[in-house]
Design a protein around this motif. Structure first.
Motif, short mmCIF file in Angstrom:
data_model
loop_
_atom_site.label_atom_id
_atom_site.label_comp_id
_atom_site.label_asym_id
_atom_site.label_seq_id
_atom_site.Cartn_x
_atom_site.Cartn_y
_atom_site.Cartn_z
N PRO A 154 0.83 -1.21 0.00
CA PRO A 154 0.00 0.00 0.00
C PRO A 154 0.87 1.26 0.00
N GLN A 155 0.24 2.39 0.01
CA GLN A 155 0.92 3.67 0.21
C GLN A 155 0.15 4.41 1.28
N LEU A 156 0.60 4.29 2.51
CA LEU A 156 -0.13 4.82 3.65
C LEU A 156 0.55 6.05 4.23
N ASP A 157 -0.26 6.99 4.66
CA ASP A 157 0.27 8.16 5.36
C ASP A 157 0.30 7.88 6.86
N SER A 158 1.22 8.51 7.55
CA SER A 158 1.29 8.37 9.00
C SER A 158 1.80 9.68 9.60
N ARG A 159 1.30 9.97 10.76
CA ARG A 159 1.82 11.14 11.49
C ARG A 159 3.24 10.85 11.98
N THR A 160 3.47 9.63 12.37
CA THR A 160 4.78 9.17 12.83
C THR A 160 5.72 9.04 11.64
N ARG A 161 6.97 9.45 11.82
CA ARG A 161 7.99 9.17 10.82
C ARG A 161 8.78 7.94 11.27
N GLY A 185 5.72 0.78 1.93
CA GLY A 185 4.30 0.97 2.16
C GLY A 185 3.94 2.22 2.93
N LEU A 186 4.94 2.89 3.51
CA LEU A 186 4.68 4.10 4.30
C LEU A 186 5.29 5.31 3.60
N ALA A 187 4.48 6.33 3.36
CA ALA A 187 4.99 7.54 2.72
C ALA A 187 5.99 8.26 3.61
N ASN A 188 5.79 8.20 4.92
CA ASN A 188 6.64 8.92 5.87
C ASN A 188 7.65 7.96 6.51
N GLU A 232 -0.30 1.58 15.12
CA GLU A 232 -1.69 1.46 15.54
C GLU A 232 -1.87 1.84 17.00
N THR A 233 -0.82 1.72 17.80
CA THR A 233 -0.86 2.20 19.18
C THR A 233 -0.78 3.72 19.22
N LEU A 234 0.18 4.28 18.50
CA LEU A 234 0.40 5.72 18.51
C LEU A 234 -0.75 6.49 17.87
N GLU A 235 -1.29 5.96 16.76
CA GLU A 235 -2.23 6.72 15.95
C GLU A 235 -3.64 6.13 15.96
N ALA A 236 -3.96 5.43 17.05
CA ALA A 236 -5.31 4.86 17.19
C ALA A 236 -6.35 5.96 16.97
N PRO A 237 -7.45 5.63 16.27
CA PRO A 237 -7.89 4.30 15.81
C PRO A 237 -7.48 3.96 14.37
N ALA A 238 -6.50 4.63 13.84
CA ALA A 238 -6.07 4.35 12.46
C ALA A 238 -5.57 2.92 12.33
N SER A 239 -5.81 2.32 11.16
CA SER A 239 -5.35 0.95 10.90
C SER A 239 -4.21 0.98 9.88
N PHE A 240 -3.18 0.19 10.17
CA PHE A 240 -2.05 0.04 9.26
C PHE A 240 -1.88 -1.42 8.84
N ALA A 241 -2.98 -2.19 8.99
CA ALA A 241 -2.93 -3.62 8.69
C ALA A 241 -2.57 -3.90 7.23
N ALA A 242 -2.86 -2.96 6.35
CA ALA A 242 -2.55 -3.18 4.93
C ALA A 242 -1.06 -3.39 4.69
N LEU A 243 -0.22 -2.90 5.61
CA LEU A 243 1.22 -3.11 5.47
C LEU A 243 1.60 -4.59 5.55
N LEU A 244 0.71 -5.38 6.13
CA LEU A 244 1.01 -6.80 6.33
C LEU A 244 0.66 -7.65 5.11
N ARG A 245 -0.01 -7.09 4.11
CA ARG A 245 -0.45 -7.89 2.98
C ARG A 245 0.70 -8.59 2.25
N PRO A 246 1.79 -7.90 1.87
CA PRO A 246 2.87 -8.61 1.19
C PRO A 246 3.56 -9.63 2.09
N PHE A 247 3.66 -9.31 3.37
CA PHE A 247 4.25 -10.23 4.34
C PHE A 247 3.45 -11.53 4.41
N GLU A 248 2.12 -11.41 4.50
CA GLU A 248 1.28 -12.60 4.58
C GLU A 248 1.28 -13.38 3.28
N ALA A 249 1.33 -12.67 2.14
CA ALA A 249 1.38 -13.35 0.85
C ALA A 249 2.68 -14.14 0.70
#
Length: 207
Positions: free
Chosen positions: A22-29, A52-55, A162-179
């Motif tokens: 994915p290409q996800l935004d995050s407040r955290t760098r 998968g993370l823009a930042n 997901e702890t820092l930026e709750a309730p945002a979800s970053f589960a999409a980052l796991l898709r290539p890992f699981e595949a």
């Protein structure tokens, strides 16, 4: 002759996983410091996280001479995701004016190699440390975790964000890992996997 690899995800071209990244935004760098021994590892999850993370930024090496520049990010507070007796559990950001987002520094390598990175980079070792909450279970079903709560790099980053930026979800980052894991299971055969791995898998509530 070596197989042609995708220049982006570094997987063999016929097993490229870029479509799942994915290409996800995050407040955290997120700053990933990867030991060179991990670059060609079959499960290079740090690269998946960085792509998968823009930042996010991924740097490879043992000694990072430009570390002062990498850590000097106005508007962020740098902290190291690594265990220590005085490490603070991550908590969700608040609306308080002084609650700056984190520059989360994540060493990537075996525990021994990660400790070597800290030893060779005193500025890295001097950072205040943070840890994840307890009870995490890795999805990497092909390898027994060295200790309870041990996660792959991308799993640790997902839990941290997901702890820092709750309730945002970053589960999409796991898709290539699981595949990638599913592909390895298919390659060895479901019967072999069940015989050699599932029988040693600890019971998890909710399974």
């Amino acid at each position: 002759m070596s197989r042609v690899r995708c220049e982006r995800c570094l997987r063999p071209e016929n097993h490229c996983l870029c479509a799942l990244i994915p290409q996800l935004d995050s407040r955290t760098r997120v700053l990933l410091l990867q030991h060179p021994s991990e670059v060609n590892h079959a499960l290079n999850t740090a690269r998946f996280a960085a792509l998968g993370l823009a930042n996010a930024e991924l740097r490879v090496g043992e000694v990072f001479e430009d570390l002062p520049r990498l850590l000097e990010r106005p508007g962020y507070q740098a902290k190291l995701l690594f265990p220590a007796d005085d490490a603070q559990p991550l908590q969700a950001y608040t609306a308080a004016p002084g609650d700056l987002p984190l520059l989360l520094v994540v060493p990537d390598g075996t525990w021994r190699k990660a400790r070597k990175l800290l030893y060779l980079n005193p500025l890295l070792a001097a950072l205040p440390r943070v840890t994840l909450g307890e009870g995490a279970v890795s999805r990497y079903r092909l390898r027994k975790a060295p200790e309870a709560g041990a996660l792959s790099t991308v799993e640790a980053i997902v839990q941290a964000l997901e702890t820092l930026e709750a309730p945002a979800s970053f589960a999409a980052l796991l898709r290539p890992f699981e595949a990638l894991i599913e592909g390895q299971i298919r390659a060895m055969g479901e019967e072999t996997f069940l015989r050699n791995h599932e029988k040693n898998r600890p019971a998890v509530p909710g399974d």
